[in-house]
Design an enzyme around this catalytic site. Sequence first.
Site, PDB file in Angstrom:
ATOM      1  N   HIS A   1      27.450  62.278  48.694  1.00  0.00           N
ATOM      2  CA  HIS A   1      27.556  63.219  47.573  1.00  0.00           C
ATOM      3  C   HIS A   1      28.069  62.481  46.341  1.00  0.00           C
ATOM      4  O   HIS A   1      29.018  61.697  46.426  1.00  0.00           O
ATOM      5  CB  HIS A   1      28.571  64.322  47.897  1.00  0.00           C
TER       6      HIS A   1
ATOM      7  N   ASP B   1      21.664  68.495  44.535  1.00  0.00           N
ATOM      8  CA  ASP B   1      22.088  69.343  45.652  1.00  0.00           C
ATOM      9  C   ASP B   1      21.713  70.801  45.338  1.00  0.00           C
ATOM     10  O   ASP B   1      21.932  71.289  44.219  1.00  0.00           O
ATOM     11  CB  ASP B   1      23.605  69.228  45.856  1.00  0.00           C
ATOM     12  N   ILE B   2      21.165  71.486  46.342  1.00  0.00           N
ATOM     13  CA  ILE B   2      20.665  72.850  46.122  1.00  0.00           C
ATOM     14  C   ILE B   2      21.817  73.875  46.023  1.00  0.00           C
ATOM     15  O   ILE B   2      21.631  74.963  45.487  1.00  0.00           O
ATOM     16  CB  ILE B   2      19.676  73.215  47.260  1.00  0.00           C
TER      17      ILE B   2
ATOM     18  N   HIS C   1      24.126  61.356  54.026  1.00  0.00           N
ATOM     19  CA  HIS C   1      23.976  61.579  52.585  1.00  0.00           C
ATOM     20  C   HIS C   1      25.313  61.367  51.898  1.00  0.00           C
ATOM     21  O   HIS C   1      26.354  61.782  52.399  1.00  0.00           O
ATOM     22  CB  HIS C   1      23.427  62.973  52.285  1.00  0.00           C
TER      23      HIS C   1
ATOM     24  N   GLU D   1      26.914  69.073  57.568  1.00  0.00           N
ATOM     25  CA  GLU D   1      26.023  70.182  57.918  1.00  0.00           C
ATOM     26  C   GLU D   1      24.588  69.702  58.128  1.00  0.00           C
ATOM     27  O   GLU D   1      23.855  70.287  58.914  1.00  0.00           O
ATOM     28  CB  GLU D   1      26.046  71.252  56.811  1.00  0.00           C
ATOM     29  N   VAL D   2      24.191  68.678  57.384  1.00  0.00           N
ATOM     30  CA  VAL D   2      22.831  68.150  57.510  1.00  0.00           C
ATOM     31  C   VAL D   2      22.922  66.772  58.174  1.00  0.00           C
ATOM     32  O   VAL D   2      23.591  65.872  57.635  1.00  0.00           O
ATOM     33  CB  VAL D   2      22.140  68.046  56.136  1.00  0.00           C
TER      34      VAL D   2
HETATM   35  P1  5GP Z   1      27.173  68.188  54.109  1.00  0.00           P
HETATM   36  O1  5GP Z   1      28.027  69.419  54.266  1.00  0.00           O
HETATM   37  O2  5GP Z   1      26.299  67.920  55.316  1.00  0.00           O
HETATM   38  O3  5GP Z   1      27.958  66.971  53.672  1.00  0.00           O
HETATM   39  O4  5GP Z   1      26.229  68.470  52.880  1.00  0.00           O
HETATM   40  C1  5GP Z   1      24.937  68.949  52.993  1.00  0.00           C
HETATM   41  C2  5GP Z   1      24.497  69.223  51.585  1.00  0.00           C
HETATM   42  O5  5GP Z   1      23.110  69.411  51.574  1.00  0.00           O
HETATM   43  C3  5GP Z   1      25.130  70.491  51.010  1.00  0.00           C
HETATM   44  O6  5GP Z   1      25.828  70.162  49.818  1.00  0.00           O
HETATM   45  C4  5GP Z   1      23.944  71.408  50.765  1.00  0.00           C
HETATM   46  O7  5GP Z   1      24.087  72.165  49.603  1.00  0.00           O
HETATM   47  C5  5GP Z   1      22.796  70.420  50.671  1.00  0.00           C
HETATM   48  N1  5GP Z   1      21.503  70.960  51.076  1.00  0.00           N
HETATM   49  C6  5GP Z   1      21.232  71.629  52.229  1.00  0.00           C
HETATM   50  N2  5GP Z   1      19.925  71.937  52.291  1.00  0.00           N
HETATM   51  C7  5GP Z   1      19.351  71.442  51.162  1.00  0.00           C
HETATM   52  C8  5GP Z   1      18.020  71.462  50.653  1.00  0.00           C
HETATM   53  O8  5GP Z   1      17.092  71.975  51.250  1.00  0.00           O
HETATM   54  N3  5GP Z   1      17.806  70.847  49.458  1.00  0.00           N
HETATM   55  C9  5GP Z   1      18.830  70.251  48.761  1.00  0.00           C
HETATM   56  N4  5GP Z   1      18.508  69.674  47.592  1.00  0.00           N
HETATM   57  N5  5GP Z   1      20.097  70.230  49.210  1.00  0.00           N
HETATM   58  C10 5GP Z   1      20.363  70.813  50.401  1.00  0.00           C
END
Ligand code: 5GP
Length: 156
Positions: free
Chosen positions: A103, A31-32, A101, A96-97
């Site tokens: 974690h 995760d970035i 996914h 957010e994405v």
């Molecule tokens: P969500 O909040 O959707 O569950 O988590 C999205 C995750 O994707 C976040 O932890 C965020 O840091 C990670 N993320 C967003 N953009 C990127 C990216 O371009 N590369 C990587 N490796 N992680 C990303």
Amino acid sequence: MDPYTIFADIVAGRAPSSKVYEDDDVLAFMDIRPMTPGHLLVIPKVPARSLAELDPVIGGKLFQVAQRLAAALRQSEVRCDGVNLFLADGVTAGQEVFHVHLHVIPRTPGDGFGLRHRATTPPRADLDYLAASIRGAVGRTRPDAASGQDGKWWLT
Ligand code: 5GP
């Protein structure tokens, strides 16, 4: 909704990622913006915006890979006394994405990551009422079905 996500670019190799695992169906990478050092994301290669759109067979594979990575984290140089698996499905859940996914979050004492339980236990009658409602809904789902309307597997 715009179907584009950065994860599709990562799967296609158009965007950089630090990969830790890959097979025909699943990719896992760092995760970035990690919640803790070593935080990993496990994703299906086929795009699915939500659990509703995710083939449950692929969903099972995501968990299998996450289980394996949890073991790997404990054997790696990452500090890892415990592991949390976490999946945000929907904006309200913190997604957010919009490419499913899972974690995989390595845990150490005092690292600050956490989910809260309510302080009080609801009456048994309330638990039973909601359990009956959910049981009824489970009976109306079709986890073995092929993809149906709108890509929702339970509607077939
Ligand atoms: P969500 O909040 O959707 O569950 O988590 C999205 C995750 O994707 C976040 O932890 C965020 O840091 C990670 N993320 C967003 N953009 C990127 C990216 O371009 N590369 C990587 N490796 N992680 C990303």
